[in-house]
Design an enzyme around this catalytic site. Structure first.
Site, short mmCIF file in Angstrom:
data_model
loop_
_atom_site.label_atom_id
_atom_site.label_comp_id
_atom_site.label_asym_id
_atom_site.label_seq_id
_atom_site.Cartn_x
_atom_site.Cartn_y
_atom_site.Cartn_z
CE1 TYR A 1 -4.33 -0.91 -0.41
CE2 TYR A 1 -3.53 -2.80 0.81
CZ TYR A 1 -4.49 -2.21 0.01
OH TYR A 1 -5.59 -2.92 -0.39
CD GLN B 1 -16.23 -0.54 -8.47
OE1 GLN B 1 -16.07 -1.72 -8.17
NE2 GLN B 1 -16.41 -0.16 -9.71
CB VAL C 1 -8.80 3.88 -2.63
CG1 VAL C 1 -9.86 2.84 -2.30
CG2 VAL C 1 -7.60 3.21 -3.32
CG HIS D 1 -14.20 -0.21 -2.92
ND1 HIS D 1 -13.93 -0.79 -4.14
CD2 HIS D 1 -15.39 -0.74 -2.52
CE1 HIS D 1 -14.90 -1.63 -4.47
NE2 HIS D 1 -15.82 -1.61 -3.51
CB CYS E 1 -5.30 1.70 20.84
SG CYS E 1 -5.31 1.27 19.08
CG ASN F 1 -14.22 -1.36 -19.81
OD1 ASN F 1 -13.17 -1.73 -20.33
ND2 ASN F 1 -14.47 -1.53 -18.53
N PRO F 2 -12.82 0.03 -22.73
CG PRO F 2 -10.50 0.20 -22.37
CD PRO F 2 -11.83 0.45 -21.73
CD GLN F 3 -9.85 -4.99 -23.52
OE1 GLN F 3 -10.32 -6.00 -24.07
NE2 GLN F 3 -8.80 -4.35 -23.98
CB ALA G 1 -12.52 6.98 -19.08
N1 APR Z 1 -10.78 3.86 -19.77
C1 APR Z 1 -11.84 3.13 -19.34
N2 APR Z 1 -11.72 1.87 -18.87
C2 APR Z 1 -10.50 1.31 -18.85
C3 APR Z 1 -9.35 2.01 -19.27
C4 APR Z 1 -9.52 3.33 -19.76
N3 APR Z 1 -8.50 4.07 -20.20
N4 APR Z 1 -8.27 1.20 -19.10
C5 APR Z 1 -8.74 0.04 -18.57
N5 APR Z 1 -10.09 0.11 -18.42
C6 APR Z 1 -10.99 -0.91 -17.87
C7 APR Z 1 -10.54 -2.34 -18.02
O1 APR Z 1 -10.92 -2.85 -19.31
C8 APR Z 1 -11.31 -3.03 -16.88
O2 APR Z 1 -12.60 -3.43 -17.31
O3 APR Z 1 -11.06 -0.71 -16.48
C9 APR Z 1 -11.47 -1.92 -15.85
C10 APR Z 1 -10.64 -2.09 -14.60
O4 APR Z 1 -11.06 -3.22 -13.92
P1 APR Z 1 -10.48 -3.63 -12.48
O5 APR Z 1 -8.99 -3.53 -12.49
O6 APR Z 1 -11.11 -4.92 -12.13
O7 APR Z 1 -10.98 -2.45 -11.51
P2 APR Z 1 -12.36 -2.24 -10.78
O8 APR Z 1 -13.51 -2.74 -11.59
O9 APR Z 1 -12.36 -0.83 -10.34
O10 APR Z 1 -12.21 -3.16 -9.51
C11 APR Z 1 -13.19 -3.06 -8.53
O11 APR Z 1 -12.06 -4.35 -6.98
O12 APR Z 1 -10.22 -5.10 -6.11
C12 APR Z 1 -11.21 -4.27 -5.87
O13 APR Z 1 -11.23 -2.43 -4.47
C13 APR Z 1 -10.77 -2.85 -5.72
O14 APR Z 1 -12.04 -0.95 -6.33
C14 APR Z 1 -11.50 -2.14 -6.84
C15 APR Z 1 -12.61 -3.12 -7.17
#
Ligand code: APR
Length: 249
Positions: free
Chosen positions: A71, A105, A107, A123, A154, A217-219, A235
């Site tokens: 962290y 989500q 932080v 989160h 503490c 989302n790109p994916q 984004a």
């Molecule tokens: N613009 C938009 N989306 C994007 C980009 C971008 N430039 N680059 C990547 N992504 C997308 C990926 O395709 C993926 O679907 O962002 C997403 C990230 O996914 P995760 O890494 O799983 O993140 P998230 O969904 O926020 O995870 C949720 O899980 O582990 C916990 O607390 C942690 O808040 C987090 C939560």
């Protein structure tokens, strides 16, 4: 204008007339700010660790130094990061529609740095530190031998103020997020894989209550199948364009 980027007219029209816009963001919106998304490969020293196995109370109890160090590394990345055009576009959008609820989500605090107000942080916030046993918030600690440092009140170990897997979300943040999802006209799910509950349920509440669900989302993700409209791309590129096309004409 980038004519090659397609933003469906239905999204623009709905955004123009919406009374309440709800937005859920995930790690993807901060990817262009250099904050690694949670599930992408970690780099350098941390490449061999799975974030999902470090972000748990069990991991902290087993090896508090490892989790604290991980962290500390993420906190340093966040300190160096700046909001990108995607964060700024959402802050601007809030001033152009009657009501916008921004749920994240993430932080990293980058939405707040971009000027978004009343952000619902599901989160927690990595820049805040509290103690493990009593949740005493602590702003500074002596640089010493102890890693993690101990709570000056503490004596229990310090940890980041983030929600780990298996922990409850802050109740008031979650209930406000649920209500905003159930009462919006349009819901944007931006840069999240939709794998982590309860955040992943929020878009479902929105569709159940008649909102237009738009995924950016790109994916493809877990949510893609349920979305009414898809904005495929980054984004930081798509959000400024969306706001411009809806409101700058
Ligand atoms: N613009 C938009 N989306 C994007 C980009 C971008 N430039 N680059 C990547 N992504 C997308 C990926 O395709 C993926 O679907 O962002 C997403 C990230 O996914 P995760 O890494 O799983 O993140 P998230 O969904 O926020 O995870 C949720 O899980 O582990 C916990 O607390 C942690 O808040 C987090 C939560």
């Amino acid at each position: 204008m980038s004519p090659e980027i397609i933003i469906p007219d239905s999204v623009i029209q709905k955004l123009k007339t919406a009374r309440h816009v709800t937005v859920l963001t995930g790690a993807g919106i901060s990817a262009e700010s250099g904050v690694p998304t949670f599930r992408e490969a970690q780099t350098g020293l941390w490449a061999k660790y799975d974030p999902q196995e470090l972000a748990t109370p069990q991991a902290f109890r087993r090896n508090p130094k490892l989790v604290w160090d991980w962290y500390s590394w993420r906190r340093e990345l966040v300190r160096q990061a700046k909001p990108n055009p995607g964060h700024f576009a959402l802050a601007k959008l809030a001033n152009l529609v009657p009501k916008l609820t921004l749920i994240t989500q993430n932080v990293d605090g980058l939405h707040q740095q971009a000027g978004s107000k009343n952000v619902i942080c599901l989160h927690g916030n990595i820049t805040e530190t509290k103690c493990y046993t009593n949740s005493h918030f602590v702003e500074s600690w002596p640089d010493g031998e102890d890693v993690p440092p101990k709570c000056p009140m503490c004596g229990s170990l310090l940890r980041p103020n983030v929600v780990w897997f298996g922990e409850n979300l802050p109740g008031d943040a979650l209930s406000t997020a649920v209500q905003a999802s159930q009462t919006c006209d349009i819901f944007f799910s931006i840069g999240t894989s939709g794998l982590v509950h309860p955040a992943a349920l929020l878009p479902m509440y929105a569709i159940e209550n008649g909102a237009l669900l738009v995924e950016l989302n790109p994916q493809p993700t877990q949510l893609t199948h349920y979305a009414h409209e898809l904005l495929t791309g980054a984004a930081g590129e798509l959000l400024p364009l969306l706001v411009e096309r809806a409101f700058d004409s």
